[in-house]
Motif scaffolding. Structure first.
Motif, PDB file in Angstrom:
ATOM      1  N   ARG A 117       9.662 -78.311 -39.066  1.00 18.93           N
ATOM      2  CA  ARG A 117      10.659 -78.739 -38.242  1.00 18.93           C
ATOM      3  C   ARG A 117      10.584 -80.004 -37.485  1.00 18.93           C
ATOM      4  O   ARG A 117      11.203 -80.890 -37.488  1.00 18.93           O
ATOM      5  N   TRP A 118       9.595 -80.296 -36.905  1.00 18.21           N
ATOM      6  CA  TRP A 118       8.770 -81.561 -36.529  1.00 18.21           C
ATOM      7  C   TRP A 118       8.991 -82.643 -37.278  1.00 18.21           C
ATOM      8  O   TRP A 118       9.431 -83.702 -36.865  1.00 18.21           O
ATOM      9  N   LEU A 129      -0.524 -83.430 -42.157  1.00 19.41           N
ATOM     10  CA  LEU A 129      -0.552 -83.978 -40.872  1.00 19.41           C
ATOM     11  C   LEU A 129      -1.451 -83.753 -39.839  1.00 19.41           C
ATOM     12  O   LEU A 129      -1.982 -84.741 -39.242  1.00 19.41           O
ATOM     13  N   MET A 130      -2.117 -82.618 -40.052  1.00 17.45           N
ATOM     14  CA  MET A 130      -3.389 -82.842 -39.219  1.00 17.45           C
ATOM     15  C   MET A 130      -4.495 -83.761 -39.397  1.00 17.45           C
ATOM     16  O   MET A 130      -4.853 -84.411 -38.905  1.00 17.45           O
ATOM     17  N   SER A 139      -3.214 -87.067 -38.542  1.00 16.74           N
ATOM     18  CA  SER A 139      -3.409 -87.054 -37.061  1.00 16.74           C
ATOM     19  C   SER A 139      -4.655 -87.448 -36.639  1.00 16.74           C
ATOM     20  O   SER A 139      -4.746 -88.347 -35.619  1.00 16.74           O
ATOM     21  N   MET A 140      -5.550 -87.030 -37.363  1.00 21.22           N
ATOM     22  CA  MET A 140      -7.006 -87.275 -37.119  1.00 21.22           C
ATOM     23  C   MET A 140      -7.507 -88.642 -37.803  1.00 21.22           C
ATOM     24  O   MET A 140      -8.721 -88.839 -37.608  1.00 21.22           O
ATOM     25  N   LEU A 187      -5.154 -73.654 -40.226  1.00 18.73           N
ATOM     26  CA  LEU A 187      -5.740 -75.281 -39.663  1.00 18.73           C
ATOM     27  C   LEU A 187      -7.025 -75.331 -38.867  1.00 18.73           C
ATOM     28  O   LEU A 187      -7.882 -76.024 -39.183  1.00 18.73           O
ATOM     29  N   ALA A 188      -7.338 -73.982 -38.133  1.00 18.99           N
ATOM     30  CA  ALA A 188      -8.509 -74.052 -37.433  1.00 18.99           C
ATOM     31  C   ALA A 188      -9.634 -73.918 -38.483  1.00 18.99           C
ATOM     32  O   ALA A 188     -10.741 -74.386 -38.125  1.00 18.99           O
ATOM     33  N   GLY A 229       9.232 -65.287 -43.955  1.00 18.41           N
ATOM     34  CA  GLY A 229       8.759 -65.803 -42.914  1.00 18.41           C
ATOM     35  C   GLY A 229       7.521 -65.838 -42.572  1.00 18.41           C
ATOM     36  O   GLY A 229       6.659 -66.602 -41.709  1.00 18.41           O
ATOM     37  N   HIS A 249       4.143 -74.786 -40.060  1.00 22.41           N
ATOM     38  CA  HIS A 249       4.570 -74.767 -38.838  1.00 22.41           C
ATOM     39  C   HIS A 249       4.852 -76.060 -38.131  1.00 22.41           C
ATOM     40  O   HIS A 249       5.668 -76.192 -37.116  1.00 22.41           O
ATOM     41  N   SER A 250       4.706 -77.079 -38.919  1.00 30.47           N
ATOM     42  CA  SER A 250       5.037 -78.446 -38.475  1.00 30.47           C
ATOM     43  C   SER A 250       6.253 -79.046 -39.003  1.00 30.47           C
ATOM     44  O   SER A 250       6.563 -80.069 -38.805  1.00 30.47           O
ATOM     45  N   ARG A 302      12.504 -83.629 -38.268  1.00 28.10           N
ATOM     46  CA  ARG A 302      13.157 -84.582 -37.383  1.00 28.10           C
ATOM     47  C   ARG A 302      12.582 -86.046 -37.308  1.00 28.10           C
ATOM     48  O   ARG A 302      13.308 -86.496 -36.731  1.00 28.10           O
ATOM     49  N   GLY A 349      -2.532 -67.117 -38.966  1.00 29.91           N
ATOM     50  CA  GLY A 349      -2.433 -68.454 -38.263  1.00 29.91           C
ATOM     51  C   GLY A 349      -3.356 -69.295 -38.002  1.00 29.91           C
ATOM     52  O   GLY A 349      -3.364 -70.286 -37.269  1.00 29.91           O
ATOM     53  N   MET A 350      -4.472 -69.016 -38.452  1.00 26.76           N
ATOM     54  CA  MET A 350      -5.782 -69.560 -38.295  1.00 26.76           C
ATOM     55  C   MET A 350      -6.148 -70.661 -39.509  1.00 26.76           C
ATOM     56  O   MET A 350      -7.343 -71.102 -39.459  1.00 26.76           O
TER      57      MET A 350
END
Lengths: 307, 307
Positions: free
Chosen positions: B292-293, B255-256, B259-260, B214-215, B243, B289-290, B296, B211-212
Motif C-alpha cells: 500500500r505504501w 524495498l528493504m 532502502s539499505m 524480512l528479519a 490475507g 506489507h509494503s 501510494r 511475519g519474520m
C-alpha cells in the motif's frame, strides 16, 4: 528487569489517540486490563494533553485511578509540557514520557515551537522528574527520517539524546515516527548510541509502514538494544488505507523474540484474545502479520484440549 | 552478477501452483513478461511435473517458447525426476531446480520416497546437469523446521547441501518451507553453510507466515548471502485464510534491499503494476506489507508528474 527483552505496549496511548472513535475511560481501562492479564509489564497508559486537541486521551487522570494495581507493571504517561507533567504526577503517574522531534521543521509544523524551544521544555521536565523522583523518559521522534526534511542527521539525534540524558532522562527512546527506517540506518545509529549512552538506557519505537519493523528490531537487537515499543494488533500509526501497517504489532514483536528463544515474560499466544478485545472496543479490524497464524495456533490447541 | 543482491522471482511457479484457478499458458507468459518489464532478472518460470498432479503447471514446455528472450534474464524450471529433466531440457531450459526435503517424514508424506531415495534422484539430476552443461540448482526444503518432525537437524541440512554440491549443483537454496524459521536459526545455519560452501553458491527462500521473512533475510544478509527467492505480491504459499502471509512478497524484499542502499537492478516501485497484473490474472487480492505504501508513492508521483 527480569526478562531478556522488555516490550513496552503503546496501544492505549499512541494507538488509541489516532482512532476516529473515542473510547470511554472505562473501555481504555478494559484494554489495559486485558494487556496486563496477558502478561505485558510496561504500558503507555495515556497522555495528559488538552482534551480539545486530543479528545481520545481526555480523562487520563480518571484512567490512572482505574489501572490494575499489578506490582510488576510499569505504566507511563505522555506529557507535552509542565502543566501536563503536574497533572500526570497528581494523577499518580510514576513514569513520564516527553517527545522531542529531531528536526526543526517537524517541531514547527507539529507544535509551532522551534527545536531549541522543544528541547528546553523537554529538558526542564526531565529535570523535574529527577527532582521529584519520577522516572523520566524522552522520545526522540523522526530520528531516522522526517516527512519535511528527509533523512535525519544522526549527530543531531545523538546530541539531543545526550542532552535528555544529562537533564535526567532515565531512558531515551529512538522513534522511527514515519516508518522510514531501514536496518542499515538502525545499525548505524544504534551502534553509535549504544556506544555513548549504553544499551540499558535505550529503547526503539518502529513503525511497520514499509514492512521493515521486525528487521529493524533485529538490527537494534544486534547492537544490544533490549527494549522495544509496539502496539497490540498494530493499533494506530495508520496513516493510509485500512490494513496498511502503522505501529509494529505487539504480537509480531513478541512472536519473533519468543521464537529466538528470548524471555519476554509471557507467551506470545496470550496476545490473541487481547487483539480481539482491542477489535471489539475500537470497532476496527486489527492484527499484525503473524496474527492469523497465532490465532490458528490458539484455536487448534483449544480444539485439541492442549495447553 | 552485476547487482548487489539477486532477487529470484518464484511467483510463476511456486506462487501459481497453489492457486485454485489455473492460468492459461498465455496468462503465465503475460505475468512473466510483466516481471521482466519491471527489471526482474531471475525467474522460476514453471515446472515439468505431471499435469494430472499439478494442472496449474501443465504446458510449461509451451510456456518456454513464449518466454521473453531477454538476454539478462535467467529462467529456471523445477523438475521432480529425470523424465521432467529431459522434458525441461528439450523445452529449452538452461537452469533446472530440484527439491530435496531435509527430513525423512516430509519426503515420505510428500512424495512417498525415503530421504535417501530423494537424495539419489536429486544427485543424479545434478550430475546430468553437469554433463549436459545445464545449470543445476538444489532446494533443501524444510531446512529449519518440518511440520512432522519439528526442528530440522542442521547437520542433515549441511550434509545434504554438500552432497548436492558434490553432485554438481551450482547453487543450493535453503528453504523455510513452512515459514517457521527465526533470525537466530537463520544466523546459525547460514553462518555454517557460508563457511563450508561459500556465499556465492547459496540462496535463501523464506516464507512470511509468521511475519519474520524480512528479519530472516536480514540475518542471512549479515552472513553474506546475496540471493533470495520471493513471490510477486506474496502470491502462493498461503495455507491459511485469505490475507495470511505465505511467500515473502517480492516488493517487500526489493524495498528493504533498495532502502539499505543495495543495487537490485531495478526500482522497487516498478513492481506495483506487476502486483496489479498478478491480481487481475489470478483474481485474488495480493500485496506484501509494503504494497500500500509503495502503491501510494507511485500514485503521488503520477499525480505530481514526477519521475
Amino acid at each position: 528487569m527480569s526478562v531478556d527483552v522488555l516490550i513496552n505496549e503503546v496501544g492505549p496511548r499512541d494507538g488509541l489517540q489516532s482512532q476516529g472513535k473515542t473510547l470511554t475511560v472505562g473501555q481504555r481501562a478494559e484494554l489495559i486490563g486485558a494487556l496486563v492479564d496477558a502478561g505485558i509489564s510496561a504500558i503507555e497508559a495515556g497522555s495528559f494533553v488538552s482534551p480539545k486537541a486530543v479528545p481520545q486521551m481526555a480523562g487520563t487522570n480518571e484512567l490512572y485511578a482505574l489501572l490494575p494495581a499489578a506490582e510488576h507493571v510499569a505504566y507511563s504517561a505522555l506529557v507535552p509540557n509542565m502543566r501536563g507533567y503536574d497533572l500526570a504526577v497528581a494523577a499518580g503517574a510514576r513514569t513520564v514520557n516527553v517527545v522531542l522531534s529531531a528536526t526543526e521543521t517537524m517541531n514547527q509544523k507539529n507544535i509551532r515551537m522551534s527545536l531549541e524551544q522543544t528541547t528546553s521544555v523537554c529538558a526542564e521536565i526531565m529535570q523535574r522528574c529527577r527532582q521529584d523522583g519520577i522516572n523520566g523518559q524522552a522520545y526522540v521522534a523522526v530520528a531516522f527520517s522526517c516527512p519535511f526534511e528527509g533523512e535525519t542527521s544522526q549527530s543531531v539525534v545523538r546530541s539531543l539524546s545526550d542532552r535528555m540524558m544529562e537533564a535526567g532522562a532515565g531512558k531515551v527512546i529512538i522513534a522511527d515516527t514515519i516508518g522510514a527506517a531501514n536496518p542499515r540506518q538502525v545499525t548505524g545509529l544504534m551502534h553509535d548510541l549504544v556506544g555513548s549512552i549504553s544499551a540499558e538506557r535505550l529503547s526503539c519505537h518502529f513503525h511497520d509502514t514499509r514492512g521493515m519493523a521486525l528487521a529493524n528490531v533485529l538490527a537494534a537487537l544486534n547492537e544490544g538494544v533490549r527494549e522495544f515499543d509496539s502496539s497490540i494488533g498494530g493499533l494506530g500509526g495508520c496513516p493510509f488505507s485500512p490494513g496498511a501497517s502503522g505501529n509494529l504489532a505487539t504480537e509480531d514483536l513478541a512472536l519473533m523474540l519468543e521464537s529466538m528463544g528470548m524471555d519476554i515474560g509471557f507467551a506470545a499466544q496470550r496476545l490473541v484474545p487481547v487483539v480481539r478485545t482491542a477489535e471489539r472496543l475500537t470497532g476496527i479490524t486489527l492484527g499484525g502479520h503473524s496474527f492469523r497464524w497465532l490465532a490458528r495456533q490458539v484455536e487448534s490447541e483449544e480444539q485439541g484440549g492442549g495447553a
